[in-house]
Design a protein around this motif. Sequence first.
Motif, mmCIF file in Angstrom:
data_model
loop_
_atom_site.group_PDB
_atom_site.id
_atom_site.type_symbol
_atom_site.label_atom_id
_atom_site.label_comp_id
_atom_site.label_asym_id
_atom_site.label_seq_id
_atom_site.Cartn_x
_atom_site.Cartn_y
_atom_site.Cartn_z
ATOM 1 N N GLU A 217 -6.050 -34.936 48.400
ATOM 2 C CA GLU A 217 -5.532 -35.831 47.892
ATOM 3 C C GLU A 217 -4.406 -36.331 47.130
ATOM 4 N N GLY A 218 -3.755 -37.278 47.579
ATOM 5 C CA GLY A 218 -1.836 -37.657 47.356
ATOM 6 C C GLY A 218 -2.280 -38.044 45.573
ATOM 7 N N GLY A 219 -3.066 -38.342 45.138
ATOM 8 C CA GLY A 219 -3.109 -38.811 43.865
ATOM 9 C C GLY A 219 -3.141 -37.776 43.106
ATOM 10 N N SER A 220 -4.127 -38.247 41.649
ATOM 11 C CA SER A 220 -3.990 -37.949 40.898
ATOM 12 C C SER A 220 -5.802 -36.664 41.041
ATOM 13 N N VAL A 221 -5.196 -35.227 41.160
ATOM 14 C CA VAL A 221 -6.370 -34.274 41.843
ATOM 15 C C VAL A 221 -7.185 -34.281 40.553
ATOM 16 N N PRO A 222 -6.757 -34.093 39.401
ATOM 17 C CA PRO A 222 -7.965 -34.415 38.237
ATOM 18 C C PRO A 222 -9.071 -35.800 37.993
ATOM 19 N N LEU A 223 -8.459 -36.595 38.359
ATOM 20 C CA LEU A 223 -8.937 -37.805 38.360
ATOM 21 C C LEU A 223 -10.436 -38.005 39.682
ATOM 22 N N PHE A 224 -9.478 -37.516 40.406
ATOM 23 C CA PHE A 224 -10.829 -37.256 41.789
ATOM 24 C C PHE A 224 -11.827 -36.361 41.726
ATOM 25 N N LEU A 225 -11.493 -35.326 41.096
ATOM 26 C CA LEU A 225 -12.568 -34.476 40.254
ATOM 27 C C LEU A 225 -13.303 -35.428 39.343
ATOM 28 N N ARG A 226 -12.871 -35.563 38.456
ATOM 29 C CA ARG A 226 -13.431 -36.349 37.335
ATOM 30 C C ARG A 226 -15.072 -37.360 38.157
ATOM 31 N N ILE B 278 -9.755 -26.565 53.300
ATOM 32 C CA ILE B 278 -10.984 -25.570 52.804
ATOM 33 C C ILE B 278 -11.274 -25.702 50.375
ATOM 34 N N ASP B 279 -10.396 -25.520 50.297
ATOM 35 C CA ASP B 279 -10.484 -25.495 49.086
ATOM 36 C C ASP B 279 -10.202 -26.255 48.202
ATOM 37 N N MET B 280 -9.997 -28.050 48.636
ATOM 38 C CA MET B 280 -10.492 -29.355 47.595
ATOM 39 C C MET B 280 -11.855 -29.159 48.170
ATOM 40 N N ALA B 281 -12.599 -28.965 49.003
ATOM 41 C CA ALA B 281 -14.083 -28.756 49.667
ATOM 42 C C ALA B 281 -14.895 -27.535 49.047
ATOM 43 N N GLN B 282 -14.435 -26.899 48.293
ATOM 44 C CA GLN B 282 -14.997 -25.924 47.853
ATOM 45 C C GLN B 282 -15.172 -26.045 46.651
ATOM 46 N N ARG B 283 -14.095 -27.155 46.022
ATOM 47 C CA ARG B 283 -13.814 -27.471 44.343
ATOM 48 C C ARG B 283 -14.901 -28.546 44.534
ATOM 49 N N LEU B 284 -15.669 -29.425 45.634
ATOM 50 C CA LEU B 284 -16.008 -30.348 45.485
ATOM 51 C C LEU B 284 -16.878 -30.020 45.719
ATOM 52 N N ALA B 285 -17.403 -29.212 46.770
ATOM 53 C CA ALA B 285 -18.945 -28.734 46.994
ATOM 54 C C ALA B 285 -19.389 -27.865 45.758
ATOM 55 N N ASP B 286 -18.784 -26.978 44.341
ATOM 56 C CA ASP B 286 -18.821 -26.838 43.251
ATOM 57 C C ASP B 286 -19.358 -27.533 42.212
ATOM 58 N N LEU B 287 -19.030 -29.266 42.428
ATOM 59 C CA LEU B 287 -19.288 -30.558 41.275
ATOM 60 C C LEU B 287 -20.551 -31.031 42.090
ATOM 61 N N GLY B 288 -21.192 -30.397 42.870
ATOM 62 C CA GLY B 288 -22.383 -30.767 43.630
ATOM 63 C C GLY B 288 -22.251 -32.554 44.535
ATOM 64 N N MET B 289 -21.124 -31.911 45.496
ATOM 65 C CA MET B 289 -21.465 -32.760 46.792
ATOM 66 C C MET B 289 -21.324 -32.251 47.931
#
Length: 378
Positions: free
Chosen positions: A311-320, A348-359
């Motif tokens: 993500e080149g923009g806002s990571v918090p907004l991406f996750l929300r 890999i780090d972002m992929a894990q965070r996305l998986a934790d949110l249900g993706m």
Amino acid sequence: MDEQTLARWRLLLGRYSEQHLQHMANLSAAQQQQMQTLDYLYNREYQRRGVVQGQGQDSGGASLDPSQLSALDWLTKSKRLFPKSTFEQMQTTALSRYGMTELMNSPKMLDQLSPSPQIAQALLGMRGRMSNEMRLAVKRLIERVVEEILQRLKPNFRQQFSGRRNRFRRSHVKQASNFDWRATIARNLKHYQQDSQQLVIHEPVFYSRVQNHLPWQVILCVDQSGSMFSSVMYAAICASILAALPAVSVKLVLFDTSVVDLSEHAHDPVEVLMTAQLGGGTNIAQALQYCQSLIETPNRTVLALISDFEEGGSVPLFLRTIQSLASQRVTLLGLAALDEQAQPVYSIDMAQRLADLGMHVAALTPEHFAKWLAEVMQ
């Protein structure tokens, strides 16, 4: 070393090895032609590095100066002298590394190119400098690339989406994918021949399939930044196959720092590729928010994000945004970008965070993506 090995080293090392190998490696007539075509292309590396080149020498006395070749001669001879995979690599190098604009002088020249995803990417990167006639020639080549991939992928998609097998109902449709080998053996045991110890199949048994008629919405959200051409190309082709399926509504959205909705061209992957603008930054959150606005029935919607997840923009907004989509019961798929060797390239780090949110996140080839998509839609 034997003479054949020395000749291969001569071809590999190029014209500046002549004075050391000319009395040891005798090139055949075909190898001399190979040497000429290799020099035409790879001597440009010396030019890039500021090396002043002379006419060169060769063991036969006749100059192998690459200026003897025209671009069209080089293409024609290279296609004849080298294996297909080698020729494809050479033509891709010619365009992407050395910018050989002489290959773009005429549609006839382009028609000599061997279609491949790599050459398609190189040509699309130059389309801004082309005449309308050349753009049409590029489009014809892209059509050939797309058609080759389409013919490979379409049967797999159709098989996966033709309905899951019903093990309790038999069918008269005789397809290998529906073959029930257990029931076939059981039904034909009475035809077992003791003398030859063979089971003769008089009546093969096939499953029927349960069709899923409830409509699904599939949104393909594809990162077109950086070196994402392969992902964009395969996503466009997958979208065209899905668009032809009954009870599936397809949306195709490309993004970098801006968002482009190409859903009206989802049935035409060539038009998508001719329209895509590869490069720029990445704003995934903005693209997902746009995709969210397209959703009609959340629990019957699959949103597939095809990206390297950087993500080149806002990571918090991406996750929300991901969290919001998951709370609406949208089926979220994260498909990691693949390079030209089909190796995954993603955070890999972002992929894990996305998986934790249900993706659901995976790195899959397009063939396996079809099966994955069909499974989550059943």
